[in-house]
Design a protein around this motif. Structure first.
Motif, PDB file in Angstrom:
ATOM      1  N   ASN A  48       0.831  -1.203   0.000  1.00  0.00           N
ATOM      2  CA  ASN A  48       0.000   0.000   0.000  1.00  0.00           C
ATOM      3  C   ASN A  48       0.872   1.262   0.000  1.00  0.00           C
ATOM      4  O   ASN A  48       0.386   2.369   0.144  1.00  0.00           O
ATOM      5  CB  ASN A  48      -0.891  -0.003   1.247  1.00  0.00           C
ATOM      6  CG  ASN A  48      -2.345   0.117   0.893  1.00  0.00           C
ATOM      7  OD1 ASN A  48      -2.675   0.794  -0.072  1.00  0.00           O
ATOM      8  ND2 ASN A  48      -3.196  -0.526   1.652  1.00  0.00           N
ATOM      9  N   ARG A  79      -2.265   2.447  -4.545  1.00  0.00           N
ATOM     10  CA  ARG A  79      -3.139   2.360  -3.375  1.00  0.00           C
ATOM     11  C   ARG A  79      -4.581   2.085  -3.782  1.00  0.00           C
ATOM     12  O   ARG A  79      -5.355   1.512  -3.023  1.00  0.00           O
ATOM     13  CB  ARG A  79      -3.070   3.663  -2.570  1.00  0.00           C
ATOM     14  CG  ARG A  79      -1.776   3.775  -1.788  1.00  0.00           C
ATOM     15  CD  ARG A  79      -1.727   5.039  -0.965  1.00  0.00           C
ATOM     16  NE  ARG A  79      -0.450   5.155  -0.275  1.00  0.00           N
ATOM     17  CZ  ARG A  79       0.109   6.312   0.056  1.00  0.00           C
ATOM     18  NH1 ARG A  79      -0.488   7.456  -0.228  1.00  0.00           N
ATOM     19  NH2 ARG A  79       1.263   6.323   0.678  1.00  0.00           N
ATOM     20  N   SER A  82      -5.864  -1.819  -3.751  1.00  0.00           N
ATOM     21  CA  SER A  82      -6.063  -2.686  -2.590  1.00  0.00           C
ATOM     22  C   SER A  82      -6.705  -1.937  -1.432  1.00  0.00           C
ATOM     23  O   SER A  82      -6.769  -0.721  -1.429  1.00  0.00           O
ATOM     24  CB  SER A  82      -4.708  -3.229  -2.135  1.00  0.00           C
ATOM     25  OG  SER A  82      -3.874  -2.154  -1.767  1.00  0.00           O
ATOM     26  N   SER A  83      -7.192  -2.675  -0.486  1.00  0.00           N
ATOM     27  CA  SER A  83      -7.569  -2.042   0.776  1.00  0.00           C
ATOM     28  C   SER A  83      -7.030  -2.893   1.910  1.00  0.00           C
ATOM     29  O   SER A  83      -6.671  -4.047   1.717  1.00  0.00           O
ATOM     30  CB  SER A  83      -9.074  -1.857   0.880  1.00  0.00           C
ATOM     31  OG  SER A  83      -9.686  -3.067   1.209  1.00  0.00           O
ATOM     32  N   SER A 104     -15.408   6.428   2.480  1.00  0.00           N
ATOM     33  CA  SER A 104     -14.647   6.215   1.254  1.00  0.00           C
ATOM     34  C   SER A 104     -15.603   6.049   0.074  1.00  0.00           C
ATOM     35  O   SER A 104     -15.292   6.433  -1.050  1.00  0.00           O
ATOM     36  CB  SER A 104     -13.741   4.995   1.386  1.00  0.00           C
ATOM     37  OG  SER A 104     -14.517   3.827   1.431  1.00  0.00           O
ATOM     38  N   ALA A 153     -12.691  -1.970   5.121  1.00  0.00           N
ATOM     39  CA  ALA A 153     -11.835  -2.436   4.038  1.00  0.00           C
ATOM     40  C   ALA A 153     -12.658  -3.124   2.949  1.00  0.00           C
ATOM     41  O   ALA A 153     -12.358  -3.007   1.757  1.00  0.00           O
ATOM     42  CB  ALA A 153     -10.777  -3.385   4.580  1.00  0.00           C
ATOM     43  N   VAL A 156     -14.708  -0.799   0.021  1.00  0.00           N
ATOM     44  CA  VAL A 156     -14.172  -0.135  -1.161  1.00  0.00           C
ATOM     45  C   VAL A 156     -14.101  -1.032  -2.400  1.00  0.00           C
ATOM     46  O   VAL A 156     -13.667  -0.584  -3.461  1.00  0.00           O
ATOM     47  CB  VAL A 156     -12.772   0.486  -0.902  1.00  0.00           C
ATOM     48  CG1 VAL A 156     -12.870   1.539   0.190  1.00  0.00           C
ATOM     49  CG2 VAL A 156     -11.757  -0.572  -0.541  1.00  0.00           C
ATOM     50  N   PRO A 158     -12.089  -3.529  -3.404  1.00  0.00           N
ATOM     51  CA  PRO A 158     -10.764  -3.457  -4.013  1.00  0.00           C
ATOM     52  C   PRO A 158     -10.494  -4.697  -4.871  1.00  0.00           C
ATOM     53  O   PRO A 158     -11.263  -5.656  -4.839  1.00  0.00           O
ATOM     54  CB  PRO A 158      -9.850  -3.451  -2.801  1.00  0.00           C
ATOM     55  CG  PRO A 158     -10.587  -4.292  -1.795  1.00  0.00           C
ATOM     56  CD  PRO A 158     -12.044  -4.104  -2.051  1.00  0.00           C
ATOM     57  N   MET A 161      -7.214  -7.635  -1.243  1.00  0.00           N
ATOM     58  CA  MET A 161      -7.433  -7.248   0.147  1.00  0.00           C
ATOM     59  C   MET A 161      -6.266  -7.696   1.005  1.00  0.00           C
ATOM     60  O   MET A 161      -5.771  -8.805   0.879  1.00  0.00           O
ATOM     61  CB  MET A 161      -8.727  -7.845   0.678  1.00  0.00           C
ATOM     62  CG  MET A 161      -9.930  -7.209   0.002  1.00  0.00           C
ATOM     63  SD  MET A 161     -11.414  -7.329   1.001  1.00  0.00           S
ATOM     64  CE  MET A 161     -10.961  -6.453   2.455  1.00  0.00           C
TER      65      MET A 161
ATOM     66  N   SER C 139      -5.311   3.986   2.731  1.00  0.00           N
ATOM     67  CA  SER C 139      -5.642   2.583   2.462  1.00  0.00           C
ATOM     68  C   SER C 139      -7.007   2.440   1.799  1.00  0.00           C
ATOM     69  O   SER C 139      -7.258   1.488   1.100  1.00  0.00           O
ATOM     70  CB  SER C 139      -5.575   1.752   3.733  1.00  0.00           C
ATOM     71  OG  SER C 139      -6.773   1.887   4.463  1.00  0.00           O
ATOM     72  N   VAL C 140      -7.920   3.391   2.055  1.00  0.00           N
ATOM     73  CA  VAL C 140      -9.195   3.325   1.347  1.00  0.00           C
ATOM     74  C   VAL C 140      -9.173   4.284   0.155  1.00  0.00           C
ATOM     75  O   VAL C 140     -10.207   4.681  -0.363  1.00  0.00           O
ATOM     76  CB  VAL C 140     -10.406   3.621   2.251  1.00  0.00           C
ATOM     77  CG1 VAL C 140     -10.559   2.528   3.284  1.00  0.00           C
ATOM     78  CG2 VAL C 140     -10.283   4.974   2.923  1.00  0.00           C
ATOM     79  N   ASN C 141      -7.928   4.626  -0.240  1.00  0.00           N
ATOM     80  CA  ASN C 141      -7.694   5.363  -1.478  1.00  0.00           C
ATOM     81  C   ASN C 141      -8.198   6.803  -1.484  1.00  0.00           C
ATOM     82  O   ASN C 141      -8.552   7.333  -2.532  1.00  0.00           O
ATOM     83  CB  ASN C 141      -8.289   4.596  -2.655  1.00  0.00           C
ATOM     84  CG  ASN C 141      -7.566   4.949  -3.940  1.00  0.00           C
ATOM     85  OD1 ASN C 141      -6.388   5.323  -3.899  1.00  0.00           O
ATOM     86  ND2 ASN C 141      -8.259   4.854  -5.054  1.00  0.00           N
TER      87      ASN C 141
END
Ligand code: ATP
Ligand code: ATP
Ligand code: MG
Ligand code: MG
Lengths: 247, 253, 238, 238, 247
Positions: A48, A79, A82-83, A104, A153, A156, A158, A161, C139-141
């Motif tokens: 990340n 970034r 992923s989360s 988010s 997490a 989002v 992603p 993960m 991390s959550v962009n």
């Protein structure tokens, strides 16, 4: 899907990761095990770009980045793939449980508020936090915080993960529930890396297990082979403790 | 600079900003309606009437920055009970005509009898406002006589000097007797004063910026001042504002 | 003979001194708001360590904090025309700023001044937020800007308000420096009234009471914001 | 006609203005130190919410922040003798403070003033420390005082320094208010030299340069302390 | 040694602990189990008066305190009896590893610096932190921080030790080591309360197990009886998950 090439990371004289090379394909569920201080968290954080490697190249899904030469845009792109669930949760202190998960969606994914809150509520229900939607993180128990972190997490959507000890603060019932949830997501083809020493994860979710020690990949195989055929002395010693039940 | 021109019956009227402290009664102050008043201002108003081409606008300004404001062109004239001295003359232009004679006195706590001239202040502490003409004169005197007087500088405001005298933190101050007496009376501080022979009586002038514009104004205004003196306006105003005629050297003594 | 202290005069002069309150409030408010914007930008530049701009911000902070406010106001108000005068003499140009009202100079000078002080406060509050919070945003962009807006800045408010309230309250009182450039604020008004009546003590008390009320209102409002901004924090018993 | 600007005069007047620097530094330093002590005590009273004292501290902060510094200095310097005079007239006593040097009044007034501002800064920094830290101290049976000394206060320093440095630097410049009570600091000295020569611009530049150097030294020293105080923190990359 | 009488604690409408009565004798090693949010951490924190109960009386070793009426001195006295390992470690951020452990010795126990550092070093060696003595907590991995937290709590030689999930961040090897350490201390007669779902703790260290749910003591027995004879449905369901190995 994920590729680490010659990744090296040290803090002053402490070489945390030594020339790591690793390729993970789409849909793999990798469990990272290894002793305390082995570099597991550091490895996840590198993916990340929360730590910058001293050298090497990282590819995650559609983004590639080289420690020798990168732009802000590269970092942001990486970034975006992923989360992460943090070992210490890192919930947004000034946001309620619901907002922690929905933010988010609203800010990054530009979802409508109503939709975002609906999605967040649904996820929080899955982790059993429906009755704490409007509480602030400081008023939650350790396990409750961890579950919110997982929901955040997941929200989002992603491509990859990253879970850093996602069940450390949970009681056995909730470990079971989260295991279930992760299995469900895995079944949808999500690529995952989990740091965990929870036997149920190691045994029943992982398609692949990596044993990290002193910043080196000591062992890399599937769970069955690992438990039955591992020849590495260190791995065996570690595994023995992992399955050890009573003294 | 400072000119907003309007046409009035073929005479071109220039508005000129006049700086004044606005907090030094009875010479200059701001009345209840927010308008500048006082002897300095009254004289300027009389001048205004005489000089067709100029219209004055009075700007009260902190003493600290009054000269800086003039230099930077924020106003072109200062009417604020200013005396001449060589330093000032180097940098600014004065009206040739004085419009007042100021008499400075040595002020001390009532009942003292040991102070009659500046020489009696040797070894004593004297409060002196920064930037005033009396202070400059005192500095000169002191320098020529071996710095025997201890000068304690104050922030201009006569109030502070009087408080200092009353609390015996200083022995005396040198200041315009009119203002000082007025202030002391109001405050209930008992003081006495002696005319200092060494300081004499000093003429009070208007002050202009030192350039073409300034000398133009200077000429116009000097002419007006002469007329005002002749027709008795100055005397009338002096009696009205200051209680006595201070417009000639003789009468001021 | 006068009294040492005349309470009746005090009461009588309140309305007159109050006449200048709108000027004080207007200047303080506008320059406070502009100052906050400047502080915000500067603290962000320093926090994010943006190249070229960051050292410039340092010079700005050092200069403004290092020199007297009085000089800054004079520099802006008298210096700019003088500078133009020199330019005009040299190049035969004819720049002129006399059309600009002096209150604009006052606001500019005070805003630039307050901005420098407040930027340091804001920077330290930004640094006080736990780094895990920013990491979680990444991390959550979220972008850094989004992170600041949603997570970091709200967490700094509780920490920043007491020192910011210091700066804002100081600003209200510093407004009195504008008399240097011939603007009559309540302090100048007090001096004028005091001079006319030869009663400085009473008038200073009057002006102090007015300032006190204004500052107390501002401080109270800010303390409410502070309490609100800290609502999510956990208290330790005894 | 004279020059608009005379650099040579500027250089010539440096030594004369500098004569008053020791006065400025002495007053600023002593009142700064006393102010810090006051701030420390007051912020602790507010932080620990000590009964009776805490509301008193609030009034003190409100009063001092709410009223002009100038008035505070005058209140101390002229007010005390006036007050004694009134007392003496009423009760036939004969208190007298004329023996006390005016610099003492200046220091008292400025320290009380700076203390109020700095106490708010310190309080907010104390609150910024994570509550888990204090809990951990209690769990190993430290007293609150021990906890503050070993753990809490060291963690506040990094946060508190930038706004404290605002206050201390302001204090250095506020020292110029002591001219109100006839103490000649460098600002007053500049006015004296300026008034004599009528070169106000140059002299204000001279005094600004001196202030700037002094403030830059103080700010630099404090920024070093800040960096040291933050040495244990983790940075977030980009 | 430890006694809780009619302890009640709620946060607004959330009743976290309902009229808890509990007596623990000297030398007992009590393991507290229960689902996330059950009130386990709150119970431990009450014993250190980090939370103030709404009502009830608490006795720990030589100190007794009543929520209805207590002085600062009572609180200090109570806290003096025990030490605590926090779920989130709460290491002193501005102190090095060594200082984290030694500080209380120097400041509270008034030990000589040299002696304090020696003792701290010895303890840190036991938890495998000898090579990080001069590091700051922010630079430690999760497991390393947790181990320092344990060493810090051990250092003060309390009459009672309170451990809140002391091995959550540890790998199986270190779980074993800490288990060993705790057994050692237990053998010296220390009274302990541990919140943990680690089977090895539940089974092999505990002399008594308490199952807490919704703020009530659902079950309170010794390990053997609990696993073999518990009749409570909830307890059994929970225990099943606890011993569950694979899905
Ligand atoms: N910011 C930092 N500065 C210096 N050293 C660090 C820093 N972060 C981590 N380390 C060191 O790097 C090593 C690896 O840390 P990491 O957090 O990756 O371990 P881990 O495998 O996640 O351990 P655990 O299971 O205990 O969480 C540790 O020895 C740690 O002390
Ligand atoms: N400060 C607080 N304000 C409001 N509610 C709180 C506060 N602290 C805890 N709670 C609530 O009290 C309940 C019990 O919390 P506690 O931390 O004791 O749980 P726990 O049993 O330790 O759980 P875990 O195993 O997840 O750590 C939870 O529902 C939590 O949300
Ligand atoms: Mg880790
Ligand atoms: Mg807990």
């Amino acid at each position: 899907m994920i590729q680490l090439e010659n990744i090296t990371k040290s803090y002053k004289k402490n070489h945390v990761l030594n020339n790591i090379n690793l390729t993970i394909s789409k849909g793999e569920v990798v469990t990272l095990i290894g002793p305390s201080g082995a570099g597991k968290t550091t490895l996840l954080r590198l993916l990340n770009w929360l730590e910058v490697p001293d050298s090497g190249k990282i590819t995650v899904a559609d983004a590639a980045i080289d420690a020798a030469k990168y732009t802000k845009h590269d970092v942001r792109n990486l970034r975006g793939q992923s989360s992460m669930v943090f070992q210490h949760y890192n919930l947004f202190k000034n946001r309620t449980v619901l907002e922690n998960v929905a933010d988010s969606l609203i800010v990054v994914s530009k979802m409508k508020k109503k939709d975002a809150f609906e999605k967040a509520e649904a996820l929080l229900k899955k982790v059993g936090m429906s009755d704490k939607l409007l509480d602030y993180p400081a008023n939650l128990s350790g396990g409750q915080q961890q579950r919110v972190g997982i929901a955040r997490a997941l929200a989002v959507d992603p491509k990859v993960m990253l879970f850093d000890e996602p069940t450390s603060a949970l009681d056995p019932e909730w470990v079971g529930e989260i295991l279930h949830l992760i299995k469900e997501i895995a079944a949808q083809g999500m690529t995952m890396i989990l740091v965990s020493h929870e036997m149920r994860f190691v045994r029943s979710v992982a398609t692949r297990i990596i044993f990290l020690e002193h910043g080196e990949l000591v062992e890399d195989s599937n769970p069955k082979d690992l438990f039955e055929k591992s020849k590495n002395v260190r791995t065996q010693a570690f595994l023995q403790k992992l399955t050890y039940e009573e003294e | 600079n400072g000119a907003a021109s309007t046409k009035k019956n073929t005479v071109k009227v220039t508005t000129v900003n006049v700086g004044t402290e606005g907090a030094y009664p009875p010479y200059n102050y701001v009345d209840k309606n927010g308008k500048a008043d006082g002897y300095d201002i009254a004289v300027m108003r009389a001048v205004d009437k005489k000089v067709q081409s100029l219209k004055f606008n009075y700007v009260p300004t902190a003493w600290d920055s009054i000269f800086v404001a003039l230099e930077s062109g924020k106003f072109d004239i200062i009417a604020s009970d200013l005396g001449k001295n060589p330093e000032r003359e180097k940098k600014y232009l004065f009206s040739e005509q004085p419009y007042l004679y100021g008499s400075s006195q040595i002020i001390y706590k009532a009942g003292r009898t040991d102070i009659k001239s500046l020489k009696d202040l040797y070894g004593k502490t004297v409060a002196a406002g920064v930037g005033t003409n009396t202070t400059t004169a005192l500095e000169h005197f002191n320098k020529e006589n071996g710095n025997k007087i201890k000068i304690k500088y104050t922030d201009g405001n006569i109030n502070n000097a009087l408080q200092e005298i009353d609390s015996k933190r200083v022995d005396a101050t040198i200041s315009s007797i009119i203002t000082t007496k007025l202030t002391a009376k109001k405050l209930g501080i008992k003081i006495d004063g002696t005319t200092a022979p060494e300081l004499g009586i000093s003429p009070i002038h208007l002050l202009f910026v030192k350039n073409d514009k300034g000398s133009k104004y200077q000429k116009l205004i000097d002419k007006a001042l002469i007329e005002l003196r002749k027709d008795g306006t100055l005397k009338k105003l002096s009696i009205k504002y200051l209680g006595k005629d201070y417009t000639t050297k003789e009468s001021a003594e | 003979m006068g009294k040492i202290f005349d309470p009746e005069f005090m009461i009588r002069s309140f309305p007159e001194v109050l006449q200048a309150l709108p000027t004080t409030l207007f200047i303080a408010f506008v320059s406070g708001v502009i100052g906050l914007v400047i502080a915000f930008i500067i603290s962000f530049i320093r926090y994010a360590n943006i190249k070229i701009l960051s050292p410039l911000a340092k010079v700005y902070i050092s200069f403004i904090r290092g020199t007297p406010d009085l000089v800054q106001i004079m520099l802006v108000y008298y210096g700019i025309p003088l500078f133009l005068k020199a330019i005009n003499e040299k190049f035969g140009t004819s720049f002129d700023v006399n059309g600009v009202p002096s209150i604009a100079f006052a606001i500019i000078a005070l805003a630039i001044n307050a901005g420098a002080y407040m930027s340091e406060t804001m920077r330290s509050s930004l640094l006080a937020v736990d780094s895990g919070q920013l990491e979680a945003c990444y991390s959550v962009n979220m972008t850094r800007f989004q992170a600041l807006r949603k997570v970091i800045i709200p967490q700094t408010i509780g920490i920043a308000i007491p020192p910011l309230s210091n700066s804002l309250i100081s600003l209200i009182k510093e407004t009195s420096l504008v008399f240097t450039i011939s603007i009559v604020d309540i302090m100048a008004q007090a001096k004028i009234v005091g001079a006319r009546s030869f009663r400085f003590f009473e008038i200073y008390i009057v002006v102090s009471i007015i300032y006190w009320v204004v500052c107390a209102v501002v401080a109270f409002a800010l303390s409410k914001v502070e309490v609100y901004a800290r609502r999510y924090e956990r208290k330790v018993d005894s």
